[in-house]
Design a protein around this motif. Structure first.
Motif, PDB file in Angstrom:
ATOM      1  N   VAL A 139      -6.969  17.422  49.434  1.00  0.00           N
ATOM      2  CA  VAL A 139      -6.427  16.809  50.471  1.00  0.00           C
ATOM      3  C   VAL A 139      -5.924  17.900  51.249  1.00  0.00           C
ATOM      4  N   LEU A 153       4.559   8.514  48.697  1.00  0.00           N
ATOM      5  CA  LEU A 153       4.572   9.616  49.770  1.00  0.00           C
ATOM      6  C   LEU A 153       6.041   9.810  50.533  1.00  0.00           C
ATOM      7  N   LYS A 180      -8.356  13.505  53.274  1.00  0.00           N
ATOM      8  CA  LYS A 180      -8.688  13.606  51.738  1.00  0.00           C
ATOM      9  C   LYS A 180     -10.451  13.689  51.716  1.00  0.00           C
ATOM     10  N   MET A 190       2.378  12.831  55.726  1.00  0.00           N
ATOM     11  CA  MET A 190       3.716  12.569  55.096  1.00  0.00           C
ATOM     12  C   MET A 190       4.241  14.171  54.595  1.00  0.00           C
ATOM     13  N   LYS A 226      -4.450  12.287  37.096  1.00  0.00           N
ATOM     14  CA  LYS A 226      -2.755  12.007  37.041  1.00  0.00           C
ATOM     15  C   LYS A 226      -2.663  10.931  35.791  1.00  0.00           C
ATOM     16  N   GLY A 267      -6.087  15.547  44.077  1.00  0.00           N
ATOM     17  CA  GLY A 267      -5.802  14.395  43.230  1.00  0.00           C
ATOM     18  C   GLY A 267      -7.171  14.110  42.584  1.00  0.00           C
ATOM     19  N   TYR A 285      -5.412   9.949  56.835  1.00  0.00           N
ATOM     20  CA  TYR A 285      -4.027   9.347  56.836  1.00  0.00           C
ATOM     21  C   TYR A 285      -3.084   9.933  57.757  1.00  0.00           C
ATOM     22  N   GLU A 286      -1.991   9.212  57.648  1.00  0.00           N
ATOM     23  CA  GLU A 286      -0.806   9.802  58.505  1.00  0.00           C
ATOM     24  C   GLU A 286      -0.273  10.850  57.606  1.00  0.00           C
ATOM     25  N   ARG A 304      -1.259  18.437  36.638  1.00  0.00           N
ATOM     26  CA  ARG A 304      -2.011  17.355  36.530  1.00  0.00           C
ATOM     27  C   ARG A 304      -3.123  17.542  35.538  1.00  0.00           C
ATOM     28  N   ALA A 359      -3.436  13.871  57.398  1.00  0.00           N
ATOM     29  CA  ALA A 359      -3.851  14.320  55.753  1.00  0.00           C
ATOM     30  C   ALA A 359      -5.057  13.996  55.551  1.00  0.00           C
ATOM     31  N   ASP A 397      -2.824   5.297  48.032  1.00  0.00           N
ATOM     32  CA  ASP A 397      -3.692   4.998  46.898  1.00  0.00           C
ATOM     33  C   ASP A 397      -3.910   3.902  46.593  1.00  0.00           C
ATOM     34  N   LEU A 457      -3.241  20.539  50.928  1.00  0.00           N
ATOM     35  CA  LEU A 457      -1.895  19.945  50.590  1.00  0.00           C
ATOM     36  C   LEU A 457      -1.840  19.820  49.267  1.00  0.00           C
ATOM     37  N   GLY A 458      -2.748  19.407  48.437  1.00  0.00           N
ATOM     38  CA  GLY A 458      -2.898  18.940  47.021  1.00  0.00           C
ATOM     39  C   GLY A 458      -4.278  18.461  46.683  1.00  0.00           C
TER      40      GLY A 458
HETATM   41  P1  AMP Z   1      -3.678  12.164  45.895  1.00  0.00           P
HETATM   42  O1  AMP Z   1      -5.255  12.657  46.107  1.00  0.00           O
HETATM   43  O2  AMP Z   1      -3.449  11.139  46.848  1.00  0.00           O
HETATM   44  O3  AMP Z   1      -2.978  12.171  44.630  1.00  0.00           O
HETATM   45  O4  AMP Z   1      -2.828  13.351  46.853  1.00  0.00           O
HETATM   46  C1  AMP Z   1      -2.945  14.786  46.292  1.00  0.00           C
HETATM   47  C2  AMP Z   1      -1.760  15.429  47.082  1.00  0.00           C
HETATM   48  O5  AMP Z   1      -2.095  15.614  48.520  1.00  0.00           O
HETATM   49  C3  AMP Z   1      -0.376  14.506  47.009  1.00  0.00           C
HETATM   50  O6  AMP Z   1       0.175  14.874  45.565  1.00  0.00           O
HETATM   51  C4  AMP Z   1       0.286  15.077  48.038  1.00  0.00           C
HETATM   52  O7  AMP Z   1       1.080  16.218  47.988  1.00  0.00           O
HETATM   53  C5  AMP Z   1      -1.082  15.484  49.251  1.00  0.00           C
HETATM   54  N1  AMP Z   1      -0.967  14.245  50.044  1.00  0.00           N
HETATM   55  C6  AMP Z   1      -1.792  13.247  49.906  1.00  0.00           C
HETATM   56  N2  AMP Z   1      -1.737  12.192  50.703  1.00  0.00           N
HETATM   57  C7  AMP Z   1      -1.120  13.087  51.713  1.00  0.00           C
HETATM   58  C8  AMP Z   1      -0.366  12.593  53.009  1.00  0.00           C
HETATM   59  N3  AMP Z   1      -0.862  11.502  53.519  1.00  0.00           N
HETATM   60  N4  AMP Z   1       0.315  13.318  53.763  1.00  0.00           N
HETATM   61  C9  AMP Z   1       0.893  14.438  53.060  1.00  0.00           C
HETATM   62  N5  AMP Z   1       0.408  14.899  51.998  1.00  0.00           N
HETATM   63  C10 AMP Z   1      -0.625  14.155  51.218  1.00  0.00           C
END
Ligand code: AMP
Length: 442
Positions: free
Chosen positions: A100, A223, A121, A169, A417, A95, A166-167, A407, A119, A234, A92-93
């Motif tokens: 994730v 989110l 991580k 989103m 970030k 960070g 996580y749930e 990023r 989701a 976060d 999904l992404g």
């Molecule tokens: P983060 O590490 O929290 O910055 O997450 C990186 C990317 O993963 C975010 O920008 C979202 O696109 C995606 N992401 C993180 N948490 C979720 C979630 N609970 N549901 C859906 N996408 C998520």
């Protein structure tokens, strides 16, 4: 996860953890977790200032006291099943914490489990300070429950693997939508809704029996679900607010450039008003559709707050800087209300900033206005008429919107970030004046 202001970040984080140990004593507490955080207590140890049980100090501590009610503990094997062996197309992404993945926890993953989209991580094993943030995330999100905080469903902590579940989103981060070059669908009313939800999340944290300071508000940490309901994610930098007759918490300066309150950067004194400032930055970004920091803009516009705050109470200039993608979607009255709110949140004087509960009240009135306004528009449209409620000026002639979509990663800290707004000298002097008792060790 957020980004600390310098390469010393890792060290700063571990120092503040140490000082917490010192202040709170060496309680290896057996936690009795609950989700409303009112009656949380630590068996064999004092509750932390937030009223939550003392956070687990390390993974061992967590493993020996794993009982977060409502938070499931998964095996790595289950995580593999949920993500189809961490399929690359499930990503999904990414960070600062790590990658994730989307996934499903269901009957095939664990017998009897109700099918749940999640989701997942996975902590980058090279992340230096990951464990501490991972623990902070488990500690806060494992115990705090609110519709505007992302729900932590579970975690996995096996050998070297650290994962958070996580749930799901479905619309991802606000950052992704707001700074999209083309096809931004964030209308005025969606932005008001998102701002209201973020404000409610913060108001909940600040209003807890003892406040929790979120410390890392930014578009990347908000989110959205399929209905544009917004939740704070976060909690890696979250911190217990002041207790007793303390007016602030002394801590290392951490957060994200462009969002941190000036007094916090200069003194390390953290209060819930620092979050209010961060909320002001967020409101400004949503109003203007521009990033808090963007070095590709003309020099005087690099720092959004410095450039735009004085224009927020300027009736003539204000409309010219509003995100043109919202043209015709708001009334002058509504715009003035939000602009005034952002102006107050961004006050240099922390006491001049409103409480988040007040911010919620103001935004609630806008939501009501917005509903009425949408009804009027729907009626007019249904009668074949169109209406322009507000005539905003044409697009920014500089053409400076929505740049810097990338990023920035900081491999040395395992975080990302970061948007640099504070020059290093200023930051160093802020560190020197840090009143954290452990700070002299730097
Ligand atoms: P983060 O590490 O929290 O910055 O997450 C990186 C990317 O993963 C975010 O920008 C979202 O696109 C995606 N992401 C993180 N948490 C979720 C979630 N609970 N549901 C859906 N996408 C998520």
């Amino acid at each position: 996860m957020g980004v600390c202001f310098s390469a010393q970040g890792q060290f700063q984080f571990s120092q503040s953890q140490n000082s917490q140990k010192k202040t709170l004593g060496k309680n290896s507490a057996v936690y009795q977790m609950n989700t409303d955080c009112k009656e949380s207590s630590a068996v064999g140890g004092k509750p932390s200032p937030s009223g939550l049980p003392l956070p687990p100090k390390n993974i061992k501590d967590l493993q020996s006291n794993p009982g977060y009610e409502n938070v499931d503990i998964f095996t790595y094997e289950e995580m593999k099943l949920a993500t189809k062996q961490f399929r690359p197309d499930y990503i999904l992404g990414e960070g600062g914490f790590g990658v994730v993945y989307k996934g499903v926890v269901d009957e095939n993953v664990r017998a009897g489990y109700k099918s749940t989209k999640v989701a997942i991580k996975e902590l980058n094993p090279e992340g230096f300070q990951g464990d501490r943030e991972w623990l902070a995330e488990v500690n806060y999100l494992g115990q705090l429950s609110h519709p505007n905080l992302v729900k932590l469903i579970g975690y996995c902590c096996e050998d070297d693997h650290r994962l958070l579940v996580y749930e799901y989103m479905s619309l991802g981060s606000l950052e992704k939508h707001l700074f999209r070059r083309v096809g931004c669908t964030l209308t005025w009313s969606k932005r008001v809704k998102i701002a209201l939800h973020a404000a409610k999340g913060l108001a909940f944290l600040h209003g807890a029996e003892r406040s929790v300071i979120y410390r890392d508000l930014k578009t990347a940490n908000i989110l959205l679900d399929e209905c544009y309901n917004a939740k704070l994610a976060d909690f890696g930098l979250a911190k217990d607010g002041p207790s007793g007759d303390q007016t602030h918490v002394s801590t290392r300066v951490m957060g994200t450039y462009g969002y941190a309150a000036p007094e916090y950067v200069m003194t390390g004194h953290l209060t819930s008003r620092s979050d209010v400032y961060g909320f002001g930055v967020l409101l400004l970004e949503m109003l203007l559709g521009k990033r808090a920091m963007d070095k590709s803009r003309p020099c005087r516009e690099h720092n959004l707050v410095e450039w735009a705050r004085p224009l927020l109470n300027h009736n003539k200039k204000l409309p010219r800087i509003i995100d043109p993608r919202m043209d015709g979607q708001y009334t002058t009255k509504a715009l003035m209300k939000v602009a005034d709110l952002a102006y107050q949140c961004l006050s240099q004087n922390p006491k001049g900033r409103p409480l988040m509960s007040h911010v919620v009240e103001v935004l609630e009135t806008l939501k009501e206005d917005g509903n009425a306004q949408e009804e009027v528009m729907a009626n007019l449209h249904s009668r074949g008429k169109s209406v322009t409620l507000y005539e905003a000026a044409p697009s920014d002639s500089q053409g400076t919107r929505n740049v810097d979509g990338q990023r920035r990663r900081r491999p040395e800290s395992g975080r990302s970030k970061s948007e640099a707004s504070i020059d290093t000298d200023q930051y160093v002097s802020a560190l020197v004046s840090d009143s954290d008792p452990e700070s002299t060790k730097i």
